[in-house]
Scaffold this active site. Sequence first.
Site, PDB file in Angstrom:
ATOM      1  N   SER A 128       1.940  -2.609   8.286  1.00  0.00           N
ATOM      2  CA  SER A 128       1.493  -3.944   8.670  1.00  0.00           C
ATOM      3  C   SER A 128       0.688  -3.855   9.967  1.00  0.00           C
ATOM      4  CB  SER A 128       2.701  -4.872   8.801  1.00  0.00           C
ATOM      5  OG  SER A 128       2.302  -6.221   8.871  1.00  0.00           O
TER       6      SER A 128
ATOM      7  N   ASP B 268       2.332  -6.894  -2.749  1.00  0.00           N
ATOM      8  CA  ASP B 268       1.940  -7.351  -1.411  1.00  0.00           C
ATOM      9  C   ASP B 268       0.681  -8.208  -1.523  1.00  0.00           C
ATOM     10  OD1 ASP B 268       1.230  -7.711   1.232  1.00  0.00           O
ATOM     11  OD2 ASP B 268       1.254  -5.581   1.760  1.00  0.00           O
TER      12      ASP B 268
ATOM     13  N   HIS C 201       5.196  -7.781   0.795  1.00  0.00           N
ATOM     14  CA  HIS C 201       4.745  -7.066   1.983  1.00  0.00           C
ATOM     15  C   HIS C 201       5.882  -6.328   2.679  1.00  0.00           C
ATOM     16  CE1 HIS C 201       2.257  -6.110   5.392  1.00  0.00           C
ATOM     17  NE2 HIS C 201       3.063  -6.742   6.222  1.00  0.00           N
TER      18      HIS C 201
END
Length: 397
Positions: free
Chosen positions: A164, A331, A364
Amino acid sequence: MSEYIEHSPSGTSVGRVEKRFFTVAEADSPLTVESGRALGPVVLAYETCGQLNERADNAVLVLHALTGDSHAAGYYEPGDAKPGWWDIMIGPGKPIDTDRYYVICSNVIGGCMGSTGPSSLDPATGQPYGLTFPVITIGDMVRAQKRLVEHLGVTKLLSVVGGSMGGMQALEWSVRYPDMVRTAVPLATTTKHSALAIAFNEVARQAIMADPNWNGGNYYDGVPPAHGLAVGRMIGHITYLSDEAMRQKFDRRLQDRCENSFVLEEPDFQVESYLRYQGQKFVDRFDANSFLYITKAADYFNLEASHGCGSAVAAFAKAKCRYLVASFSSDWLYPTYQSRAMVQAMKKNGLDVSFVELEAKWGHDAFLLPNARLSGMIARFLDRALVDAAKEDARAL
């Protein structure tokens, strides 16, 4: 950042760890950030696991996501409810094996977990910075980390690893300081935020700033904007999950009731109760202004604009390292097409790149959860990197 932190099903814990602090810039020699402002002193909170070897070629820099911190593995006290946020990945016998690697993790500048941020005291006033804190970027975070890494005796990192926003930092490291990075492992990340990602962050920021207690960022001697921050976290948490994960975890099940309450103030559905709980838990550990600054830094991140005049190919022309890039099928915050685009740009520069899209239903957040295939790939990738580093060192003798 996942709320699903748990102990690793395999391997052992690194044990007790200590949060330490290093001043990367003094008041009389400040760090000039990309906005043009001077910031000093600047302190980074950091933790290390494992030992730096004699060749100083086994250091792995782990980079945290939006609301993470330096506490990536282990525990502070034996009775801690949860270990560090990536304990499943870091430790003896784990993919980032602390019997072999020297692992470094620091809290980003702008954060609120020990590093200098808007809740820190401004030496000029003796009061918290609040909104007088300069706007910072991913590049600023990485520049501060470089000073810490050098302070720890590392001139070249075996790997930079992060998911991320941590993946953004890994990418930034690889092109900003190419001679200091042997390998990079960007997970579930992107070279720039999409309009969708920016939109969710902006709604979350507006939720905070609309809270009367935010008071223009000046709330440190009063009541914090707890409701606004909780709503901001709820918004963000939705983006970390997938439709399938939501359906399996909650579907339309009611919370502690058999029928609708017909009361607007109360949560009828399990998913409503869950989001409220996550929002409140977040308020207890995070600063609202830090949330504003760090989300804006993530939105400003644009690797190709900063390093390639708008071209990802030109940006990665600066890189020299090997990459392991991983995306996750569910995601939708940083979908696989974004990872494929960066991989294509890397390959156009003749870089050694391994890429995988992992099947994962959790959205995610999947990069923070147990995944045998991901763990195996990272373990093998780092193993090869360490072998290559030893060969390179031998040739240099």
